[in-house]
Design a protein around this motif. Structure first.
Motif: not given
Length: 334
Positions: A257-284
């Motif tokens: 990719t390039t920086v353009f999706p991020f700086i010209l469209r404000g695209v967010n790339l959200l990493g989903i890591d299910t292992a290293h999260i709080s138990n409170e968040y997991r329960r929710e």
């Protein structure tokens, strides 16, 4: 009643050799843990498939019982939060990677990993969802936290016939989103429409992008358990301010990719890591899986495949080949 021995699927590796198969273990071979659980159900994930091969690079120490999911009943607990008979879930954490996992008739786990079975789910339904469903739910949660709403526009789900993809399609459809399913399996269109997809896009179409840094904006957001060059396509086609929830690499770990999706469209790339999260968040998130994100009547469609411990090796081989539709459940006494 406590048993003296039980069956488990065990992998082991030493200099020049790798073994995998069903073994008879004794209780004193289980690791230290606060809570002993009689496992009723587990599920087969891509990560489990990697754990079952010598070069999967997922297991931290050997020998290991794979299985990143389990659901069952407490037999004994040293922690006051749990008592004998409680129905519980463990999904992700470090289970099946650095700690004996769910492909076993019994498991001993730290209390902080346990999730009380939420009202609205059975143990079997919890494993139809499992880490795959949890990943899909967390992806939806993160997308909505970043502004996605049913009125935003079309949402693309890649790898839509897999565990994460199937549950994401069903969850988003239930929430009122216009869901487009991306798949390499042309024969599964009826299945995907039954889950709630309004449109099907062939994987080849997602890969034949003209490789420009920015192409025509098509998607308000995306759930991507696939990665690879599919992610490159998504970054160039997600709309202004849209987000991609990335959780997997079945199409590869590398993308361009390039920086353009991020700086010209404000695209967010959200990493989903299910292992290293709080138990409170997991329960929710599990509460949402039992309520507004529960696919209801579609659960049986997603989790219709079921195997025994003896049939597990073939299921692990199948998931590594990309031959799974929905979820494969492992019946350990459910």
């Amino acid at each position: 009643m406590m048993v003296e021995s039980f069956r488990s699927f065990v992998v082991d590796k030493s200099e020049g050799s790798f073994t995998s198969g069903i073994k008879q273990l004794k209780m004193n071979q289980l690791p230290e843990g606060d809570v002993l659980v009689k496992v009723a159900w587990s599920g087969v994930n891509y990560k489990d498939g990697l754990a079952s091969i010598p070069n999967g690079r997922i297991i931290e120490s050997y020998p290991m019982i794979p299985g990143i999911d389990l659901a069952g009943r407490v037999i004994h607990s040293n922690d006051p939060q749990f008592k004998a008979g409680d129905e519980v879930i463990v999904a992700s954490a470090d289970l099946g990677v650095s700690y004996f996992g769910g492909f076993s008739e019994y498991a001993k786990v730290p209390a902080e990993w346990l999730i009380p079975l939420p009202e609205g789910l059975t143990l079997r339904e919890a494993m139809i969802l499992g880490t795959a469903g949890f990943t899909a739910a967390m992806s939806v949660q993160r997308l909505e936290d970043n502004g996605l709403a049913p009125s935003s526009g079309k949402v693309l789900v890649t790898g839509a016939t897999g565990g994460v993809g199937s549950t994401a399609v069903a969850m988003l459809a239930k929430r009122g989103y216009e869901v487009v399913a991306g798949t390499g399996k042309a024969t599964e269109q009826d299945y995907l429409k039954q889950l709630g997809a309004v449109e099907i896009v062939a994987r080849e179409e997602l890969l034949q992008s003209n490789k420009r840094p920015l192409a025509k904006a098509k998607w308000a957001g995306a759930v991507d358990p696939v990665g690879g060059e599919i992610l490159s396509y998504l970054l160039s086609t997600v709309s202004f301010g849209g987000s991609i929830a990335l959780s997997g690499l079945t199409a590869g770990a590398n993308f361009s990719t390039t920086v353009f999706p991020f700086i010209l469209r404000g695209v967010n790339l959200l990493g989903i890591d299910t292992a290293h999260i709080s138990n409170e968040y997991r329960r929710e998130v599990w509460k949402r899986l039992a309520t507004d994100l529960k696919p209801e009547s579609l659960l049986e469609e997603i989790g219709s495949a079921e195997v025994t411990l003896d049939e597990l090796p073939q299921a692990l081989e199948t998931i590594l080949k990309g031959g799974v539709r929905g979820r494969i459940l492992v019946n350990l006494g459910g």
